[in-house]
Design a protein around this motif. Sequence first.
Motif, PDB file in Angstrom:
ATOM      1  N   VAL A  92       0.016   0.234  -3.714  1.00 12.97           N
ATOM      2  CA  VAL A  92       0.809   0.222  -2.480  1.00 12.97           C
ATOM      3  C   VAL A  92       0.879   1.624  -1.886  1.00 12.97           C
ATOM      4  N   SER A  93       1.079   2.626  -2.723  1.00 13.14           N
ATOM      5  CA  SER A  93       1.134   4.011  -2.231  1.00 13.14           C
ATOM      6  C   SER A  93      -0.167   4.409  -1.552  1.00 13.14           C
ATOM      7  N   ARG A  94      -1.299   3.999  -2.123  1.00 11.25           N
ATOM      8  CA  ARG A  94      -2.604   4.326  -1.516  1.00 11.25           C
ATOM      9  C   ARG A  94      -2.775   3.621  -0.175  1.00 11.25           C
ATOM     10  N   TRP A  95      -2.310   2.373  -0.068  1.00 15.22           N
ATOM     11  CA  TRP A  95      -2.386   1.665   1.218  1.00 15.22           C
ATOM     12  C   TRP A  95      -1.579   2.418   2.261  1.00 15.22           C
ATOM     13  N   GLN A  96      -0.349   2.764   1.900  1.00 13.15           N
ATOM     14  CA  GLN A  96       0.557   3.398   2.856  1.00 13.15           C
ATOM     15  C   GLN A  96       0.101   4.798   3.248  1.00 13.15           C
ATOM     16  N   ALA A  97      -0.648   5.448   2.365  1.00 15.00           N
ATOM     17  CA  ALA A  97      -1.170   6.784   2.658  1.00 15.00           C
ATOM     18  C   ALA A  97      -2.516   6.734   3.378  1.00 15.00           C
ATOM     19  N   GLY A  98      -3.079   5.538   3.531  1.00 11.71           N
ATOM     20  CA  GLY A  98      -4.380   5.418   4.186  1.00 11.71           C
ATOM     21  C   GLY A  98      -5.542   5.777   3.285  1.00 11.71           C
ATOM     22  N   GLN A  99      -5.315   5.803   1.977  1.00 11.24           N
ATOM     23  CA  GLN A  99      -6.386   6.131   1.036  1.00 11.24           C
ATOM     24  C   GLN A  99      -7.223   4.910   0.659  1.00 11.24           C
ATOM     25  N   ARG A 100      -6.644   3.742   0.806  1.00 16.95           N
ATOM     26  CA  ARG A 100      -7.318   2.480   0.537  1.00 16.95           C
ATOM     27  C   ARG A 100      -6.762   1.438   1.513  1.00 16.95           C
ATOM     28  N   TYR A 101      -7.500   0.353   1.680  1.00 17.16           N
ATOM     29  CA  TYR A 101      -7.022  -0.756   2.504  1.00 17.16           C
ATOM     30  C   TYR A 101      -6.672  -1.934   1.601  1.00 17.16           C
ATOM     31  N   PRO A 102      -5.587  -2.620   1.909  1.00 14.89           N
ATOM     32  CA  PRO A 102      -5.271  -3.820   1.124  1.00 14.89           C
ATOM     33  C   PRO A 102      -6.255  -4.936   1.447  1.00 14.89           C
ATOM     34  N   THR A 103      -6.311  -5.920   0.578  1.00  4.39           N
ATOM     35  CA  THR A 103      -7.102  -7.098   0.886  1.00  4.39           C
ATOM     36  C   THR A 103      -6.399  -7.863   1.995  1.00  4.39           C
ATOM     37  N   TRP A 104      -7.134  -8.790   2.599  1.00  5.45           N
ATOM     38  CA  TRP A 104      -6.545  -9.640   3.628  1.00  5.45           C
ATOM     39  C   TRP A 104      -5.368 -10.412   3.035  1.00  5.45           C
ATOM     40  N   GLY A 105      -5.552 -10.950   1.836  1.00  3.03           N
ATOM     41  CA  GLY A 105      -4.486 -11.719   1.194  1.00  3.03           C
ATOM     42  C   GLY A 105      -3.235 -10.905   0.944  1.00  3.03           C
ATOM     43  N   HIS A 106      -3.410  -9.663   0.490  1.00  5.07           N
ATOM     44  CA  HIS A 106      -2.242  -8.805   0.271  1.00  5.07           C
ATOM     45  C   HIS A 106      -1.570  -8.452   1.601  1.00  5.07           C
ATOM     46  N   THR A 107      -2.363  -8.264   2.633  1.00  2.33           N
ATOM     47  CA  THR A 107      -1.802  -7.957   3.954  1.00  2.33           C
ATOM     48  C   THR A 107      -0.966  -9.125   4.463  1.00  2.33           C
ATOM     49  N   VAL A 108      -1.507 -10.320   4.344  1.00  2.00           N
ATOM     50  CA  VAL A 108      -0.786 -11.522   4.796  1.00  2.00           C
ATOM     51  C   VAL A 108       0.485 -11.714   3.969  1.00  2.00           C
ATOM     52  N   ALA A 109       0.389 -11.554   2.644  1.00  4.54           N
ATOM     53  CA  ALA A 109       1.560 -11.721   1.777  1.00  4.54           C
ATOM     54  C   ALA A 109       2.622 -10.665   2.077  1.00  4.54           C
ATOM     55  N   TRP A 110       2.190  -9.441   2.352  1.00  7.80           N
ATOM     56  CA  TRP A 110       3.120  -8.359   2.692  1.00  7.80           C
ATOM     57  C   TRP A 110       3.888  -8.726   3.963  1.00  7.80           C
ATOM     58  N   ALA A 111       3.147  -9.163   4.975  1.00  9.62           N
ATOM     59  CA  ALA A 111       3.806  -9.558   6.227  1.00  9.62           C
ATOM     60  C   ALA A 111       4.795 -10.699   5.981  1.00  9.62           C
TER      61      ALA A 111
END
Length: 137
Positions: free
Chosen positions: A35-54
């Motif tokens: 999650v920290s890497r996603w929020q820092a722009g170091q990695r992108y979440p999967t589509w599924g994780h993005t949808v679940a997060w929303a």
Amino acid sequence: MTVHPIVATLTDRTRRRRITVTGLAAMLGVSQPAVSRWQAGQRYPTWGHTVAWAQSLGMRVIVHDGRAVVADGMATVPRLTELRRQRGMTRRQVAQLRHMDISAVSRLELYAVDPALSTMDAHLRALGLGLAVVEAS
């Protein structure tokens, strides 16, 4: 890499709701460093994780054509071929726009289960479609 605009929106909403990185990671079933890497722009979440997060924030990830919603959430992935055809495009045209081999477009449309957010965004942009996060109704 930069922070994807969808991730920036979700991060802002997460912080406003006072959900910690650890709490979000537990809700999504991923590690806190992920999650920290996603929020820092170091990695992108999967589509599924993005949808679940929303969804965990009472929101939806939608695909739009500038006027109307054309796909929503996880239902988008199995509809990639249909969306391309509705736009009157061939796989070859999408591959040329994305500067990739046609076989990569075919693999995404035919076999992808949970592609990265960045992959979905690039593919949808090539189709002239956009992504947005909206309040769930």
